[in-house]
Design a protein around this motif. Structure first.
Motif, short mmCIF file in Angstrom:
data_model
loop_
_atom_site.label_atom_id
_atom_site.label_comp_id
_atom_site.label_asym_id
_atom_site.label_seq_id
_atom_site.Cartn_x
_atom_site.Cartn_y
_atom_site.Cartn_z
N LEU A 150 0.80 -1.37 -0.05
CA LEU A 150 0.07 0.15 0.13
C LEU A 150 0.75 1.30 0.07
N GLU A 151 0.62 2.20 -0.75
CA GLU A 151 1.22 3.56 -0.68
C GLU A 151 0.32 4.55 -0.26
N HIS A 152 1.11 5.71 0.13
CA HIS A 152 0.09 6.86 0.69
C HIS A 152 -0.81 6.56 1.76
N VAL A 153 -0.63 5.81 2.92
CA VAL A 153 -1.40 5.62 3.82
C VAL A 153 -1.30 6.67 4.79
N VAL A 154 -2.34 7.44 5.10
CA VAL A 154 -2.34 8.69 6.13
C VAL A 154 -2.33 8.19 7.32
N THR A 155 -1.65 8.45 8.23
CA THR A 155 -1.54 8.27 9.64
C THR A 155 -1.59 9.51 10.44
N GLY A 156 -1.75 9.49 11.80
CA GLY A 156 -1.57 10.60 12.87
C GLY A 156 -1.99 10.60 13.91
N ILE A 157 -2.03 11.43 14.92
CA ILE A 157 -2.28 11.38 16.21
C ILE A 157 -3.44 12.57 16.34
N ASP A 158 -4.64 12.00 17.03
CA ASP A 158 -5.65 13.04 17.07
C ASP A 158 -5.43 13.91 18.20
N PRO A 159 -5.46 15.28 18.07
CA PRO A 159 -4.94 16.32 19.08
C PRO A 159 -5.89 16.21 20.09
N GLU A 160 -7.27 15.71 20.13
CA GLU A 160 -8.06 15.71 21.59
C GLU A 160 -7.97 14.64 22.13
N SER A 161 -8.04 13.45 21.49
CA SER A 161 -8.06 12.10 22.30
C SER A 161 -6.50 11.62 22.56
N HIS A 162 -5.60 12.26 21.54
CA HIS A 162 -4.28 11.47 21.64
C HIS A 162 -4.27 10.21 21.12
N LEU A 163 -5.04 9.67 20.38
CA LEU A 163 -5.17 8.34 19.94
C LEU A 163 -4.54 8.45 18.61
N LYS B 247 -12.18 7.88 6.31
CA LYS B 247 -12.62 7.81 7.73
C LYS B 247 -11.45 7.46 8.57
N LYS B 248 -11.42 7.96 9.75
CA LYS B 248 -10.07 7.82 10.93
C LYS B 248 -10.72 6.65 11.45
N ALA C 236 -4.12 3.64 22.79
CA ALA C 236 -3.12 4.85 23.03
C ALA C 236 -1.37 4.22 23.05
N ASN C 237 -1.13 3.02 23.37
CA ASN C 237 -0.03 2.52 23.32
C ASN C 237 0.60 2.18 21.98
N HIS C 238 -0.02 2.35 21.01
CA HIS C 238 0.39 2.07 19.74
C HIS C 238 1.23 3.26 19.11
N THR C 239 2.39 2.88 18.53
CA THR C 239 3.11 4.16 17.73
C THR C 239 2.58 4.24 16.39
N LEU C 240 2.89 5.11 15.60
CA LEU C 240 2.24 5.34 14.37
C LEU C 240 2.77 4.19 13.61
N THR C 241 4.11 3.89 13.77
CA THR C 241 4.80 2.85 13.11
C THR C 241 3.91 1.48 13.49
N ASP C 242 3.52 1.33 14.50
CA ASP C 242 2.58 0.09 14.86
C ASP C 242 1.46 0.25 14.14
N VAL C 243 0.71 1.45 14.06
CA VAL C 243 -0.62 1.48 13.27
C VAL C 243 -0.37 1.05 11.91
N PRO D 24 -10.74 3.58 21.59
CA PRO D 24 -10.72 3.76 20.18
C PRO D 24 -11.81 3.46 19.21
N LEU D 25 -12.53 2.59 19.73
CA LEU D 25 -13.87 2.14 18.64
C LEU D 25 -14.69 3.23 19.12
N LYS D 26 -15.00 3.98 20.16
CA LYS D 26 -15.97 5.12 20.50
C LYS D 26 -15.39 6.07 19.71
#
Length: 325
Positions: free
Chosen positions: A93-106, A114-115, A120-127, A199-201
């Motif tokens: 896969l290419e161009h997969v968008v990842t990030g940390i949500d500024p409010e939930s910090h998830l 869709k996000k 929370a203990n997952h890093t962006l690399t993990d995700v 995270p599901l919520k």
């Protein structure tokens, strides 16, 4: 005066000793934790190596049986170790968008714009690794069957139709539920792990009118922490339901407990993990055959050793799909 100085010296010495002792205890505790983690990883690697060598040795001595799994065995020989999915992954896969949500910090990955949130203990690399593994290697969301799709939830004959009530039972991060959100009339997520509920919520907050989250484990009894398939279905108004279920080896027990309801049920479709135990696939297929359902096993094979000790033939079918007739 001398007594006062001596008292101060003793107090300072005691404080210094106590501080050093606490630090040493904390340092030793951290070392012990790291050693335990290393020992656990080493044990897992040794166990996997043991199963790998046993498997290769068995098929070296049983050439007739080996012909049924030659493609998988060839891959394992080239790969050089035990792996759950003994085949080459799909295109990266290419161009997969990842990030940390500024409010939930998830952490999250974007799926169909869709996000999809993770613990929370997952890093962006993990995700990113998890998401790529789901799509590229496990190919959970493929609908066109190929030889290498042992964990594919849908097929040309058993699939989510427009307007289905979709159940994601044992949802974890909820990828399947999110993927089917637009097609479903309603989505019911059942997950027992409290660390996944947060995270599901977060993932389904924008769609809460269409999504119900149940924090229970699906099993053969109804308690404060468990729920049966029969009870879930009895409270839902549906014409057609698609039930994806992956509940860590309790799949057959949950099905048999709901046998009466499933015999009466109409418009029910299943996609169920069948790899947790050596004979799950055969036993679940027999169950569906006995209650008059159409059933099919996914293509390709998986290897798994977390819940029982692998034994010949080692290779397992990853998913059983079925629907009422």
């Amino acid at each position: 005066m001398k007594n006062s100085r001596l008292k101060n010296i003793l107090v300072n010495f005691k404080a210094l000793f106590t501080t050093n002792l606490k630090r040493r205890i904390n340092e030793n505790s951290a070392r012990i934790s790291r050693l335990e983690e290393m020992a656990c990883v080493l044990d897992q690697r040794m166990t996997a190596k043991y199963h790998y060598l046993n498997l290769l040795d068995y098929y070296e001595r049983h050439q007739e049986e080996a012909r049924s799994y030659q493609k998988e065995l060839d891959y394992l020989q080239r790969y050089g170790e035990y792996c759950c999915f003994p085949y080459k992954p799909a295109a990266i896969l290419e161009h997969v968008v990842t990030g940390i949500d500024p409010e939930s910090h998830l952490p999250y990955v974007t799926h169909k714009n869709k996000k999809l949130f993770f613990k929370a203990n997952h890093t962006l690399t993990d995700v990113l690794d998890l998401y790529q593994n789901y799509i590229q290697t496990e190919r959970l969301l493929d609908s066109e069957e190929t030889e290498d799709t042992p964990h594919q939830y849908q097929s040309p004959r058993v699939y989510v139709s427009d307007g289905d009530v979709v159940f994601d039972i044992g949802a974890a991060e909820g990828l399947f539920a999110l993927d089917q959100l637009e097609r479903a009339s309603h989505v019911i997520i059942v997950e027992s792990d409290p660390e996944w509920i947060i995270p599901l919520k977060q993932t389904f907050a924008p769609y809460k009118d269409k999504v119900t989250i149940i924090q229970k484990f699906v099993s053969d009894t109804d308690t404060d922490t468990t729920i049966t398939l029969e009870k879930i279905l009895s409270h839902i108004d549906y014409r057609s339901a698609f039930i994806k279920m992956d509940i860590e080896g309790y799949e057959l027990k949950s099905l048999t407990a709901a046998e009466s309801a499933l015999r009466r049920g109409k418009g029910i479709k299943f996609s169920i993990a069948s790899y947790h135990k050596q004979h799950d696939a055969e036993e679940m297929k027999s169950f569906f055959d006995n209650i008059g359902y159409y059933s099919e096993l996914s293509n390709g094979y998986m290897l798994f050793h977390s819940y029982d000790t692998p034994a010949p033939p080692y290779f397992r079918k990853g998913i059983i799909r079925a629907h009422s007739l």
